[in-house]
Design a protein around this motif. Sequence first.
Motif, PDB file in Angstrom:
ATOM      1  N   TYR A   1       0.783  -1.001  -0.141  1.00 22.92           N
ATOM      2  CA  TYR A   1       0.084   0.004   0.093  1.00 22.92           C
ATOM      3  C   TYR A   1       1.013   1.147  -0.027  1.00 22.92           C
ATOM      4  O   TYR A   1       2.088   1.379   0.513  1.00 22.92           O
ATOM      5  CB  TYR A   1      -0.863   0.110   1.197  1.00 22.92           C
ATOM      6  CG  TYR A   1      -1.712  -1.127   1.369  1.00 22.92           C
ATOM      7  CD1 TYR A   1      -2.908  -1.258   0.533  1.00 22.92           C
ATOM      8  CD2 TYR A   1      -1.588  -2.195   2.297  1.00 22.92           C
ATOM      9  CE1 TYR A   1      -3.933  -2.374   0.430  1.00 22.92           C
ATOM     10  CE2 TYR A   1      -2.211  -3.271   2.473  1.00 22.92           C
ATOM     11  CZ  TYR A   1      -3.487  -3.420   1.614  1.00 22.92           C
ATOM     12  OH  TYR A   1      -4.261  -4.451   1.666  1.00 22.92           O
TER      13      TYR A   1
ATOM     14  N   GLN B   1      -1.389   9.337   0.798  1.00 20.83           N
ATOM     15  CA  GLN B   1      -2.900   8.991   0.813  1.00 20.83           C
ATOM     16  C   GLN B   1      -3.459  10.070   0.874  1.00 20.83           C
ATOM     17  O   GLN B   1      -3.302  11.143   1.588  1.00 20.83           O
ATOM     18  CB  GLN B   1      -3.135   8.168   1.945  1.00 20.83           C
ATOM     19  CG  GLN B   1      -2.540   6.882   2.033  1.00 20.83           C
ATOM     20  CD  GLN B   1      -2.679   6.173   3.309  1.00 20.83           C
ATOM     21  OE1 GLN B   1      -3.600   6.374   4.183  1.00 20.83           O
ATOM     22  NE2 GLN B   1      -1.800   4.991   3.558  1.00 20.83           N
TER      23      GLN B   1
ATOM     24  N   THR C   1      -8.640   0.387  -3.424  1.00 18.65           N
ATOM     25  CA  THR C   1      -7.704   0.379  -1.997  1.00 18.65           C
ATOM     26  C   THR C   1      -6.471   1.026  -2.339  1.00 18.65           C
ATOM     27  O   THR C   1      -5.765   1.723  -1.406  1.00 18.65           O
ATOM     28  CB  THR C   1      -7.763  -1.122  -1.410  1.00 18.65           C
ATOM     29  OG1 THR C   1      -9.094  -1.136  -1.218  1.00 18.65           O
ATOM     30  CG2 THR C   1      -7.216  -0.977  -0.129  1.00 18.65           C
ATOM     31  N   LYS C   2      -5.758   0.126  -3.418  1.00 22.16           N
ATOM     32  CA  LYS C   2      -4.179   0.433  -3.701  1.00 22.16           C
ATOM     33  C   LYS C   2      -3.838   2.101  -3.900  1.00 22.16           C
ATOM     34  O   LYS C   2      -2.876   2.319  -3.676  1.00 22.16           O
ATOM     35  CB  LYS C   2      -3.785  -0.361  -4.843  1.00 22.16           C
ATOM     36  CG  LYS C   2      -3.961  -1.799  -4.701  1.00 22.16           C
ATOM     37  CD  LYS C   2      -3.103  -2.197  -3.506  1.00 22.16           C
ATOM     38  CE  LYS C   2      -2.865  -3.868  -3.575  1.00 22.16           C
ATOM     39  NZ  LYS C   2      -1.840  -4.377  -2.410  1.00 22.16           N
TER      40      LYS C   2
ATOM     41  N   PRO D   1      -5.251   1.729   2.771  1.00 19.44           N
ATOM     42  CA  PRO D   1      -5.555   0.281   3.044  1.00 19.44           C
ATOM     43  C   PRO D   1      -7.197   0.131   3.546  1.00 19.44           C
ATOM     44  O   PRO D   1      -7.601  -0.991   2.983  1.00 19.44           O
ATOM     45  CB  PRO D   1      -4.744  -0.097   4.195  1.00 19.44           C
ATOM     46  CG  PRO D   1      -3.277   0.830   3.945  1.00 19.44           C
ATOM     47  CD  PRO D   1      -4.119   1.985   3.441  1.00 19.44           C
TER      48      PRO D   1
ATOM     49  N   ARG E   1     -11.826  -0.202   1.748  1.00 24.44           N
ATOM     50  CA  ARG E   1     -12.065  -1.699   1.229  1.00 24.44           C
ATOM     51  C   ARG E   1     -13.101  -1.565   0.323  1.00 24.44           C
ATOM     52  O   ARG E   1     -14.332  -2.141   0.657  1.00 24.44           O
ATOM     53  CB  ARG E   1     -12.189  -2.486   2.283  1.00 24.44           C
ATOM     54  CG  ARG E   1     -11.325  -2.598   3.573  1.00 24.44           C
ATOM     55  CD  ARG E   1      -9.787  -2.968   2.629  1.00 24.44           C
ATOM     56  NE  ARG E   1      -9.652  -4.295   2.223  1.00 24.44           N
ATOM     57  CZ  ARG E   1      -8.686  -4.754   1.284  1.00 24.44           C
ATOM     58  NH1 ARG E   1      -7.767  -3.912   1.413  1.00 24.44           N
ATOM     59  NH2 ARG E   1      -8.740  -5.901   0.613  1.00 24.44           N
TER      60      ARG E   1
ATOM     61  N   ALA F   1       5.742   2.473   0.044  1.00 17.63           N
ATOM     62  CA  ALA F   1       5.474   2.188   1.695  1.00 17.63           C
ATOM     63  C   ALA F   1       6.297   2.886   2.389  1.00 17.63           C
ATOM     64  O   ALA F   1       6.225   3.160   3.552  1.00 17.63           O
ATOM     65  CB  ALA F   1       5.355   0.806   2.011  1.00 17.63           C
TER      66      ALA F   1
END
Length: 471
Positions: free
Chosen positions: A115, A121, A308-309, A313, A316, A445
Motif C-alpha cells: 500500500y 494517501q 484500495t491501492k 488500506p 475496502r 510504502a
Amino acid sequence: MSDSSTSVELADSLRGLVTRLSPGDRLPSSRELVQQYRVSPVTVARAIAVLAAEGAVVTRPGSGTYVALRARRDRQAADTAWQTVALTDRAVDTRLVADPPAPAPPGTITLDGGYVHRSLQPTRALSAALARAARRPDAWDRAPANGLSTLRTVFAEQAGGAVTADDVLITAGGQSALSIAFRAIAAPGSPVLVESPGYPGALAAARAAGLRPVPVPLDADGLRPDLLADAFAMTGARVLYCQPAFQNPTGAVLAPGRRGQILDVARASGAFVVEDDFARHLGHGGPVPGPLVADDRDGTVVHVTSLTKSTAPSLRIGALIARGPVMERMRAVRLVDDFFVSRPLQEAALELLSSPAYPRHLRSLAAALRDRSGALAAAVTREIPDATLAGLPGGGLHLWVRLPAGADDTAVAGAARQHGVTVSAGSRYFAAEPPAAHLRLGFAATADLAELDEGVRRLAAALREVRPAGR
C-alpha cells in the motif's frame, strides 16, 4: 454487606471464595449466604447464576452449589486437539498474504509494502468524504446487495466499452472479489491457470477455494499465448487469472497484440479470464492500457478492480464486472458471505470519486510513484550492481529484481530483516519451483526517497552477509 449491595458485588465476593476452595467443594447454602452477606435471596440467586454461566460453579437441585471441576483450569490452555480431526485437510494457508509473525522492530524500512505510504494517501479528502457520507439521512440503512447504483455506475464508466451498472457488483476490496470469483466459477479440485510469477494473494485465494494453481510463464510482454494454449489443453482448466496492466510483481504490461490472442485462446477453451486490474489508478503518468473487459463481447472476462491501492488500506471498496450467469453466481456467493458492503463506506467512496480532489490526488500520486520507482532502481543499480532489474515499470508499486547467482531469496529476506529492512522473497510469487532467485521491492510504502536509498544500502549489506565475496 448492606441490603443495598448488588448481585454483582456478591458475585465478586463469591469468586474469591471459589478460588480458595477445591473443585467439588460445596459452597454455603443460599440461606447461609443471605445471613452472611445480609442480602436478599433474589440477590444470592442472581450471583450464583452469574458464576454458573462463567463455569465457576455448578448447581445441583436439592443438593447445593459446588465448585466446578474446571474452576482451577480457567487460565490453562484448552485441549482443542479434537478439531484437527474434525477439520480434515481443508487448511487455509495465509503465509502468502499475511504479515510476518512478529512485527518489525522500530526503525525498520519497509520495502515489502503493498500500500502507499500515509504521506501519499488522500487522507484529508477521505476524511471529508466520510464526514459527508455520514451526514446523509440514509447513511446507516441497509445497502443493496449489488451495491449502490450510483457507485456501480462509476465503476462501469471506468471500465468503458459496453459495461453498464447492471454488470457491476460492489465488493469489500479486491481480495474479497478474487475469493468470490474463484469460488463462484470453479469447483474444488479444479485447476486454475495463473501467471508465473504472479500475485501471491491470488494463489492463496485459489487454494483456499480448493483450486489447484497451474503456472503459465510470462515475459516482458506479459502472458505468453502459446504456452497458455498448451496449458489449457493439458489441464482442461476453465479459469485463467491474470494482471494485464503493470503485473505484480514484474510490472509487465500485456502487449497489444497479445490481448486479443489471450481472449481467443480462453474462448476456444470454454474458459473464463479473471482480470485483476489492481493497478488501474497506479500509472506513473504515461498511458495506461484499457481493461480487457472493455473489449469482451461474450462474457469471457470477469473483471476485478479496487480503490484500495490508490487511496488507503482501509477503503475496502472494490468491484466485480461480468455478464451472464457467472454474475448471478457471484452475486449469490457474496450474498451468502456477508449480505452487502457497508453503506457508509460505499457512500464515502462515491463522495471521493465525485470530488475534484480525487483526480488531483491521482496526478500527484502518479508523479510521486514515478520518482520513487526511478530512485529505487538507481539505488539498486548502484548498491547491488550484479542484480538484474526486470525493467522500469510504467505503473504499479514494485520493482522485480533478479538476485546474483548463488543467492537464496529466502535467506536474503531473513537477513535483510535483521539489518532493518523488509523485502519480499521472490519464491512467494511462484506456484511451482522458481527458475531463479528474485526479490520484489516496493517503493510506495516508505516515507521518502531517503528511506529508499537507506533501505537498499541495508539490503546490500544483508546480501553480502549471506553471499560472501567470490560467490
